[in-house]
Write an enzyme that holds these catalytic residues in place. Structure first.
Site: not given
Ligand code: BGP
Length: 478
Positions: A183, A377
């Protein structure tokens, strides 16, 4: 009823990150990274969004509330066994930079760290699962942050080059799919995790951030070229957080504002890494914000040569914008801002749920770049409950994923070249934005709780069996 079809060889799987699953905080001579020193709970969210957090002051005050995360470091064989049972074709993970170079500026790599990932990759291959490896997933060595100032310092490019060449050479026969910075565009709103420094004053927001980005773009190009030279037939992508920006209404002022937000947040980093040059729209932005990059001899040629093979991206939500908005309208929880979209529901953490937005994202990205796409993701963070009989009925997660998988199939029908889908958080882990365990994403439940208690026992959720069937039928049985 239309059949939802996916190409043969579609890379179904799941995604994780070292700092959110491994634990093994100090084991194997690992050094501390940024994620290790961010606090858990609500503190974390505040710090991520707070420009004033300074590692020099706070660095030793905070430690991950969960040094062990879900202890993947010791349990990876068991966990990979679960992924194999679901039929994963691919498993996205990151290599923790500080397992390989504990401080980041050493000359020699740490053999214990290299050996750990050898074991993980061997276990994945034992089950016929492709590793998809993120080089840096918000896990920059803390030493590089404290002593060098993070990516503002050009020397970090050299340290990153040493790191990636060490792992490309070590794993050239085990890993074919790579991606550079997780990201990378998120640093436009949360520079701490991606660039390794926080903004102390408003005027610091521009020049230092974009100079640091330039260093990351050079580093990304070096990594792409090294990957192709060291690992024939390798595929290395960029990785962006993509949230399509909708204008709140048809007022041309709002439409133009939404377009500018889309250009800067969604396309700026990807344009450089995919097209190999700074996009034309950024020139006005640089002028208006008094940004003058220090570009060294050869940098732009390097960026031109080091373009990626595919675009990996995370998709959780869309974003709705208008030029003039009130705080009361803001979309609570969306890490990237925007205002509430009256047509969408939101998760328990306020992340708006928009499967059609994924189809829109895929079309936008493919129209712009005409390169293969990879959804690396996507998932639903939720409070999951273990029933008396031990079942975990996360039907809400099945519904969420089914709708997003349908959207991907529609996009393929629209002409998009999509190579895979690694659902985020295939196993419960620490939440990136809140440091909590209670925000669960997994097909596999892990008995670990926000207060650090729990047996770490793994349990299959209802979605585990559903996703196994989706993969077995290549997306037809949803
Ligand atoms: C993205 C990241 C991941 C993951 C995801 C979910 O921004 O790349 O690492 O964590 O978000 O976010 P969260 O875990 O805060 O729900």
């Amino acid at each position: 009823m239309r059949k939802y079809q996916f190409p043969e060889g579609f890379l179904w799987g799941g995604a994780t990150a070292a700092n959110q699953i491994e634990g093994g905080f100090y084991e194997g001579n690992k050094g501390l990274n940024i994620a290790d020193v961010l606090p858990g709970g609500k503190e974390r969210y505040k710090i991520l969004m707070n420009p004033g957090f300074d590692f020099k002051i706070h660095r030793d005050q905070y430690y991950y509330p969960n040094h062990e995360a879900i202890d993947f470091y010791h349990r990876y064989k068991e966990d990979i066994g679960f992924f194999a049972e679901m039929g994963f074709k691919a498993f996205r993970m990151s290599i923790a930079w500080t397992r390989i170079f504990p401080n980041g500026d050493e000359l020699e790599a740490n053999e214990e760290g290299l050996a750990f990932y050898d074991g993980v990759f061997d276990e994945l291959h034992k089950h016929g699962i492709q590793p998809v490896v993120t080089l840096s997933h918000y896990e920059m060595p803390l030493h590089l942050v404290k002593e060098y100032g993070g990516w503002r310092n050009r020397q970090v490019v050299t340290f990153f080059e040493r790191y990636v060449k060490a792992i490309f050479n070590r794993y050239k026969n085990k890993v074919k799919f790579w991606m550079t910075f997780n990201e990378i565009n998120s640093s436009l709103v949360m520079p701490i995790q991606g660039l390794g420094f926080s903004i102390q004053k408003e005027e610091d927001k521009y020049q230092p951030t974009f100079q640091a980005y330039h260093h990351q773009f050079v580093a990304s190009s070096i990594a792409v070229k090294a990957c192709h030279e060291i690992i024939p037939n390798s595929k290395i992508g960029c990785m962006i957080l993509f949230a399509p920006v909708y204008s709140f209404d048809c007022n041309p002022e709002n439409v133009m504002y939404a377009l500018q937000e889309e250009q800067l947040f969604n396309y700026f980093c990807a344009d450089v890494q995919v097209r190999g040059e700074y996009p034309s729209f950024i020139k006005r932005y640089f002028k208006e914000h008094h940004i003058e990059l220090e570009i060294q001899e050869g940098d732009l040629e390097l960026i031109k040569e080091g373009t990626v093979d595919y675009i990996g991206f995370s998709y959780y939500m869309s974003r709705t914008e208008k030029k003039v908005k009130t705080d009361a309208e803001s979309a609570q929880g969306n890490l990237i801002g925007g205002i509430r979209n009256p047509f969408l529901k939101a998760s328990d953490w306020g992340w708006e749920i928009d499967p059609e937005g994924l189809r829109i994202s895929l079309n936008k990205l493919y129209d712009r770049y005409q390169k293969p796409l990879f959804v690396v993701e996507n998932g639903l963070g939720a409070y999951d409950k273990v029933e008396e009989d031990g079942t975990i009925n996360d039907t809400y997660r099945i519904d969420y994923l089914r709708d997003h998988i349908k959207a991907m199939s529609e996009a393929i029908e629209d002409g998009v070249e999509l190579i895979g889908y690694t659902s985020w958080g295939c196993i419960d882990m620490v939440s990136m934005s809140t440091g909590e365990f209670s925000k669960r994403y997994g097909f596999i439940y892990v008995d670990k709780h926000d207060d650090g208690s729990g047996s770490l026992k793994r349990m299959r959720k209802k979605s585990f069996f559903w996703y196994k069937d989706v993969i077995a039928t290549n997306g037809e049985r949803l």
